[in-house]
Design a protein around this motif. Structure first.
Motif, PDB file in Angstrom:
ATOM      1  N   PRO A 547     -20.802 -17.044 -80.283  1.00  0.00           N
ATOM      2  CA  PRO A 547     -21.135 -17.834 -81.483  1.00  0.00           C
ATOM      3  C   PRO A 547     -19.914 -18.477 -82.127  1.00  0.00           C
ATOM      4  O   PRO A 547     -19.991 -19.629 -82.599  1.00  0.00           O
ATOM      5  CB  PRO A 547     -21.768 -16.792 -82.423  1.00  0.00           C
ATOM      6  CG  PRO A 547     -22.297 -15.732 -81.509  1.00  0.00           C
ATOM      7  CD  PRO A 547     -21.343 -15.665 -80.353  1.00  0.00           C
ATOM      8  N   GLU A 548     -18.769 -17.761 -82.138  1.00  0.00           N
ATOM      9  CA  GLU A 548     -17.569 -18.306 -82.779  1.00  0.00           C
ATOM     10  C   GLU A 548     -17.084 -19.583 -82.089  1.00  0.00           C
ATOM     11  O   GLU A 548     -16.400 -20.404 -82.702  1.00  0.00           O
ATOM     12  CB  GLU A 548     -16.445 -17.267 -82.753  1.00  0.00           C
ATOM     13  CG  GLU A 548     -16.737 -16.035 -83.580  1.00  0.00           C
ATOM     14  CD  GLU A 548     -17.487 -14.967 -82.807  1.00  0.00           C
ATOM     15  OE1 GLU A 548     -17.469 -13.808 -83.252  1.00  0.00           O
ATOM     16  OE2 GLU A 548     -18.082 -15.280 -81.749  1.00  0.00           O
ATOM     17  N   GLY A 549     -17.441 -19.741 -80.833  1.00  0.00           N
ATOM     18  CA  GLY A 549     -17.075 -20.958 -80.119  1.00  0.00           C
ATOM     19  C   GLY A 549     -18.172 -21.996 -80.155  1.00  0.00           C
ATOM     20  O   GLY A 549     -17.972 -23.144 -80.579  1.00  0.00           O
ATOM     21  N   VAL A 550     -19.368 -21.596 -79.735  1.00  0.00           N
ATOM     22  CA  VAL A 550     -20.475 -22.549 -79.578  1.00  0.00           C
ATOM     23  C   VAL A 550     -20.802 -23.244 -80.898  1.00  0.00           C
ATOM     24  O   VAL A 550     -21.008 -24.471 -80.932  1.00  0.00           O
ATOM     25  CB  VAL A 550     -21.716 -21.823 -79.021  1.00  0.00           C
ATOM     26  CG1 VAL A 550     -22.913 -22.774 -78.977  1.00  0.00           C
ATOM     27  CG2 VAL A 550     -21.425 -21.269 -77.629  1.00  0.00           C
ATOM     28  N   MET A 551     -20.832 -22.491 -81.978  1.00  0.00           N
ATOM     29  CA  MET A 551     -21.267 -23.090 -83.239  1.00  0.00           C
ATOM     30  C   MET A 551     -20.227 -24.027 -83.849  1.00  0.00           C
ATOM     31  O   MET A 551     -20.501 -24.691 -84.852  1.00  0.00           O
ATOM     32  CB  MET A 551     -21.654 -22.005 -84.236  1.00  0.00           C
ATOM     33  CG  MET A 551     -22.820 -21.131 -83.760  1.00  0.00           C
ATOM     34  SD  MET A 551     -24.220 -22.067 -83.063  1.00  0.00           S
ATOM     35  CE  MET A 551     -24.804 -22.935 -84.508  1.00  0.00           C
TER      36      MET A 551
END
Length: 716
Positions: A547-551
């Motif tokens: 999530p820390e990357g994708v979002m």
């Protein structure tokens, strides 16, 4: 004036060059003037660069024993080929990005010239005598650790390259290396020409059932660009670009279309006119002879002697051991795949058509994970992905990235004030700065979409690297290249998840290159052991799953709505779907590469390349209804690039990356302290120390050899 030329002005024999007259050698600033880089000028400048390198080498040869110091021996030697290497890199970029008959002719003309010069270095007895004496001097022990390492590397390189051979064997070595240079060019040419020669024109859209509207729009536009079809009566063009044929094999519901595309892929390096089989056999014969000439048991031993793995046998043991560990999981996944094929075909099958493999894997993923990866594409607008990727690593590594104004010129046009030249209007140029000090670390070009004159694949190529001059250094410069989904007439470029992963991977190489603070240019950036170089790029891939990357980038291209939480969860659940099939595919290539470079005489000589490959790999292969041509016909990594006897290094470095990521998992994937430690221990250091020491500096211990299999659920 560029750093290499500044360093070389101590030799009065070398003329000062004007950028207008020698654009491959002197850029007149930080960036090349691409419109001035003609193939003919490339040949002339590289010839001049070779002559200037010979002069530098001759200056070292004249150093008397009592005069020997770092500056006139190893320091001078470190600069001998840098100007030539930069010129070669520019010409090779033309070959990869702006291919033409003229560029190919230029490459063919300079390849044997530069190969002969490189070979002549180790055969120069006067030069070796100076370097051997200098290495034994007391002052070497007073040098910095990086310089001491370089001294040992140079001595090892001379020895490994046959500096102590008798004259007749040195002459034979030069002949071998010259022929290998010519064969590498022929291999690349056969690959590209055979790919360009194939296309599939479809005039009935029902033959493309299952493909997305975006794919169909791109294929129709590509057909019209080549004079095929009209807006009123369209047809659709499939080419061997991965963005084109890869989607057909993965998504098209029509088996006949998939079969035709698979047959097209089989033609790469495998047609009567563009047949790479004799090229591969000759390359292997020459490499085997070269290794024997230099005193190594096999070419794999020669190639790995200064890498982390240390020997061909250790590399092969690593691959074989991982294959044995993965095999039970691979067999289980193969049975799942056969069950899927049986359901689709309505009867029990024990073998799969090779053109159906990607299709069934995709169908099985959708069924098991309840997830169609194509649903991600609306959330992967190129501009958002690039900006999000920059944001992630700006925060993690304490950097700042800014886009620079650019212009694409025709020969003779003036460059507008305040702009920098690029070779195509789609190309972007970015500068990277250290956030704390504001120092310009380096710049990178980004060229992301396919073109007819552009080589397929993805890579990062260094244009110029610089070591420190006192406490400062000039910025590095690299080119980041991909062949990702292009925009259509009514939609922006929307990437697949694989596209995003590829871009993050290549950006890892870019970070490794530009954040280098090595003392010496020869240690800068990715100039590390081949089996360590993929660590930063493979580590980067983790951020496209969490999530820390994708979002940071996943927003709908039209509404700007963020990716739904349920979609992100399914993406994460699909990460290690059928991992053994994927791992085994890479291990097969690694095994083929090593076996050819270790056991060519016993397993390949005098046999058809395809038949010998099947005999070696069938126990580890999918149960296919018919064989495919040997991947070595088109595996440029192992024939014309730097991965000969080194394809294993992808999995070797992936083990390191999986292990290193456990620290990010524990401390937080956006933890700036962890990022600062990785930048300091790995990215900044380059090859200035033994690579295992850099890993230990970050992790505080030696690597866990089972880290990758543990990450993917194949070990307790």
């Amino acid at each position: 004036m560029s750093a290499p030329l500044q360093a070389q002005q101590t030799d009065s024999l070398l003329p000062v060059l004007a950028a207008e007259q020698h654009p491959f050698l002197e850029w007149g600033g930080e960036y090349p003037r691409w419109s001035r880089l003609t193939p003919q000028q490339g040949v002339a400048d590289i010839r001049l660069a070779v002559e200037r390198a010979r002069q530098r080498m001759e200056s070292i040869c004249r150093v008397q024993p009592e005069q020997a110091a770092w500056e006139n021996t190893f320091g001078a030697f470190e600069q001998v080929e840098h100007e030539l290497s930069a010129a070669e890199a520019l010409l090779y970029n033309l070959f990869c990005l702006m291919d033409s008959p003229e560029v190919r002719a230029a490459q063919a003309e300079v390849a044997p010239l530069t190969a002969e010069f490189s070979s002549s270095i180790s055969s120069n007895e006067r030069l070796w005598a100076v370097m051997r004496h200098a290495a034994s001097c007391d002052w070497v022990r007073q040098l910095s650790p990086a310089r001491q390492r370089y001294v040992q590397q140079v001595v090892d390189s001379f020895k490994d390259s046959g500096a102590d051979l008798p004259a007749d064997k040195k002459a034979r070595k030069m002949q071998i290396e010259k022929e290998l240079a010519e064969l590498r060019l022929q291999f690349d040419k056969n690959c590209k020409d055979s790919v360009d020669a194939w296309q599939l024109v479809v005039d009935d859209v029902s033959r493309l059932a299952g493909l997305s509207e975006d794919w169909l729009a791109r294929a129709a536009a590509k057909a019209q660009e080549r004079g095929l079809g009209t807006p009123e009566k369209p047809c659709w063009l499939v080419t061997l670009d991965y963005a084109s044929v890869g989607d057909v094999l993965r998504c098209c519901d029509v088996e006949e279309t998939r079969r035709l595309c698979w047959e097209g892929r089989c033609q790469e390096g495998n047609t009567e006119e563009f047949d790479n089989e004799p090229v591969v056999h000759r390359v292997m014969e020459l490499r085997s002879e070269l290794a024997t000439l230099l005193g190594f048991g096999t070419y794999a031993d020669l190639a790995t002697a200064r890498r982390m793995v240390g020997s061909g046998e250790t590399a092969l043991d690593f691959v074989d051991d991982m294959m044995r560990k993965v095999k039970p999981f691979f067999d289980r996944e193969v049975n799942q795949l056969l069950e899927m094929a049986s359901r689709v075909q309505g009867h029990r099958v024990s073998r799969i058509n090779p053109w159906d493999v990607s299709y069934y894997l995709n169908k099985l993923r959708e069924e098991v994970c309840r997830f169609d990866s194509d649903t991600l594409r609306p959330y992967h607008r190129k501009e958002n992905v690039v900006a999000g990727m920059f944001s992630i690593f700006e925060g993690l590594y304490g950097i700042r990235i800014s886009e620079l104004p650019t212009a694409c010129l025709k020969p003779g046009e003036e460059l507008p004030a305040g702009t920098h030249e690029v070779w195509h209007p789609e190309v972007k140029l970015y500068a990277m700065y250290d956030a704390a000090s504001g120092r310009h670390m380096g710049s990178f070009y980004m060229d992301l979409h396919p073109r007819s004159t552009k080589r397929d694949g993805a890579w990062v190529m260094g244009m110029r690297h610089h070591g420190k001059a006192g406490e400062s250094r000039l910025p590095h410069l690299v080119v980041l290249v991909c062949n990702l989904k292009a925009p259509t007439a009514d939609k922006p470029a929307l990437f697949t998840h694989l596209d995003v992963l590829t871009l993050f991977h290549e950006f890892g190489h870019t970070l490794h290159s530009l954040l280098s603070d090595a003392e010496l240019t020869s240690h800068a950036g990715t100039r590390v052991a081949r089996d360590f170089v993929e660590l930063p790029s493979q580590l980067n891939e983790n951020w496209v799953w969490i999530p820390e990357g994708v979002m940071s980038y996943a927003r709908h291209w039209d509404t700007e709505e963020p990716m739904p939480a349920d979609m992100l969860r399914k993406l994460q659940e699909s990460r290690f779907f059928m991992p053994a099939v994927d791992i085994m595919a890479q291990l097969r290539m690694a095994k083929l590469d090593l076996e050819m470079h270790m056991h060519y005489d016993s397993k390949f000589r005098g046999r058809g390349l395809d038949e010998a490959t099947h005999a070696l790999l069938d126990p580890w292969n999918l149960p296919l209804s018919q064989g495919s041509p040997s991947i070595m016909r088109s595996l440029t990594h192992c024939i014309s690039s730097g991965y000969a006897a080194g394809y294993y290094s992808y999995k070797w470095a992936e083990v390191l990356a999986a292990d290193a990521y456990t620290r990010f998992e524990k401390e937080g994937p956006t933890n700036t302290g962890t990022g600062a430690d990785f930048r300091r221990a790995v990215l900044s250091t380059g090859g200035s120390r033994v690579e295992s020491e850099s890993f230990r500096a970050f992790m505080g211990r030696d690597p866990n050899p089972d880290a990758l299999l543990q990450q993917q659920g194949m070990m307790d």
